[in-house]
Structure formats: C-alpha cells, structure tokens
Design a protein around this motif. Structure first.
Motif, PDB file in Angstrom:
ATOM      1  N   ALA A  62       0.845  -1.208   0.000  1.00 33.44           N
ATOM      2  CA  ALA A  62       0.000   0.000   0.000  1.00 33.44           C
ATOM      3  C   ALA A  62       0.876   1.253   0.000  1.00 33.44           C
ATOM      4  CB  ALA A  62      -0.931  -0.005   1.207  1.00 33.44           C
ATOM      5  N   MET A  63       1.948   1.217   0.779  1.00 33.45           N
ATOM      6  CA  MET A  63       2.870   2.350   0.854  1.00 33.45           C
ATOM      7  C   MET A  63       3.541   2.597  -0.504  1.00 33.45           C
ATOM      8  SD  MET A  63       6.343   2.619   3.182  1.00 33.45           S
ATOM      9  CE  MET A  63       7.109   1.204   2.377  1.00 33.45           C
ATOM     10  N   ILE A  64       4.016   1.542  -1.117  1.00 32.54           N
ATOM     11  CA  ILE A  64       4.678   1.653  -2.422  1.00 32.54           C
ATOM     12  C   ILE A  64       3.688   2.155  -3.471  1.00 32.54           C
ATOM     13  CG2 ILE A  64       5.795   0.357  -4.287  1.00 32.54           C
ATOM     14  CD1 ILE A  64       7.619   0.682  -1.854  1.00 32.54           C
ATOM     15  N   THR A  65       2.460   1.653  -3.427  1.00 35.89           N
ATOM     16  CA  THR A  65       1.428   2.092  -4.356  1.00 35.89           C
ATOM     17  C   THR A  65       1.177   3.596  -4.235  1.00 35.89           C
ATOM     18  OG1 THR A  65       0.375  -0.084  -4.312  1.00 35.89           O
ATOM     19  CG2 THR A  65      -0.989   1.755  -5.041  1.00 35.89           C
ATOM     20  N   ALA A  66       1.297   4.113  -3.016  1.00 41.67           N
ATOM     21  CA  ALA A  66       1.092   5.547  -2.771  1.00 41.67           C
ATOM     22  C   ALA A  66       2.336   6.378  -3.081  1.00 41.67           C
ATOM     23  CB  ALA A  66       0.664   5.765  -1.330  1.00 41.67           C
ATOM     24  N   GLY A  67       3.417   5.727  -3.504  1.00 49.29           N
ATOM     25  CA  GLY A  67       4.613   6.456  -3.909  1.00 49.29           C
ATOM     26  C   GLY A  67       5.665   6.656  -2.835  1.00 49.29           C
ATOM     27  N   GLU A  68       5.540   5.947  -1.722  1.00 48.83           N
ATOM     28  CA  GLU A  68       6.521   6.070  -0.642  1.00 48.83           C
ATOM     29  C   GLU A  68       7.272   4.751  -0.461  1.00 48.83           C
ATOM     30  OE1 GLU A  68       5.528   8.473   2.886  1.00 48.83           O
ATOM     31  OE2 GLU A  68       3.457   8.246   2.187  1.00 48.83           O
ATOM     32  N   ASN A  69       8.458   4.834   0.174  1.00 53.87           N
ATOM     33  CA  ASN A  69       9.192   3.600   0.460  1.00 53.87           C
ATOM     34  C   ASN A  69      10.062   3.679   1.712  1.00 53.87           C
ATOM     35  OD1 ASN A  69      10.982   5.354  -0.920  1.00 53.87           O
ATOM     36  ND2 ASN A  69      12.239   3.642  -1.594  1.00 53.87           N
ATOM     37  N   GLN A  70      10.027   4.803   2.425  1.00 54.64           N
ATOM     38  CA  GLN A  70      10.833   4.919   3.641  1.00 54.64           C
ATOM     39  C   GLN A  70       9.935   4.876   4.866  1.00 54.64           C
ATOM     40  OE1 GLN A  70      13.369   8.359   3.945  1.00 54.64           O
ATOM     41  NE2 GLN A  70      13.988   7.850   6.023  1.00 54.64           N
TER      42      GLN A  70
END
Length: 126
Positions: A62-70
C-alpha cells in the motif's frame, strides 16, 4: 513517536476470516509509519500452498502504491491484540525497500522498541 496510534491502526485491520477452503486472511494486521508521516496498513493472507504473504508485506505494498518507500516505525498485531515481532522475511523485505529503513523503530512484545537493524544484526547487505 506515537506507537499507540500505530498499534491502534494495526489492530483495527485485524479481522480473521476464511476466504476459501484454501485461504484465510486478517489474522495479523500491520501498520507502517512513513518518513512523510503517513500510515499504511495491511493484513496477512495465508494459503494452503504457502503462496500467501504477511501483513507487513501488504502494508508495504500500500505504501509503495502511494509512492513512498521509507518507513520510520512498524507495529504488527495478532488476532488477540498482542504485538508481534515481524518475521525474518519481513525484516529483510522492509530493509530492502529503502536504505534508511534499517533505522525504523519496531514495537516488540512487552513494549520493547528496537530498530530493524538490531533485529538483523548480521545483515548481508552491510
């Protein structure tokens, strides 16, 4: 860091259920807090032939889908509301998404807080 808020988010998505004769979901919930201050949750999916995934993986997706990874913090919760330590696969997976994720704080059973790098002391990437 407000671990109570992260814990409550993880606990809120726990909802054990049978999906089919071969799959169950929701027995574990996880919440990830990102460096941007966003919270992402996910649940585990367990299958008869081991093709499922952990709640931490679902939250990370879900985080990666929203454009975040940290991430800066992580909490996993079982069906009984108890805090769980992330499994080794999840620890490794999360550290590979961003170099600074090794410093993410993890709430452990008994209220102890450690960084991911402390849970992977002999990380092969370092």
């Amino acid at each position: 860091m407000d671990f109570e808020k992260i814990y409550q988010a993880a606990k809120a998505v726990v909802a054990p259920r049978v999906l089919s004769p071969f799959a169950e979901a929701g027995g574990v919930g996880a919440a990830l807090l990102t460096a941007a201050g966003n919270l992402y949750t996910g649940v585990c999916i367990d299958t008869a032939c081991s093709m499922g995934f952990c709640a931490e993986h679902a939250a990370a997706a879900a985080m990666i889908t929203a454009g975040e990874n940290q991430i800066t913090a992580l909490v996993a919760v079982g069906g009984d509301g108890q805090v769980l330590a992330p499994c080794g696969r999840c620890r490794e997976f999360l550290t590979q998404l961003h170099p600074k994720n090794r410093d993410a704080q993890v709430l452990l059973p008994g209220g102890k807080i450690l960084r991911l790098k402390e849970l992977l002391p002999w990380d092969w990437k370092q």
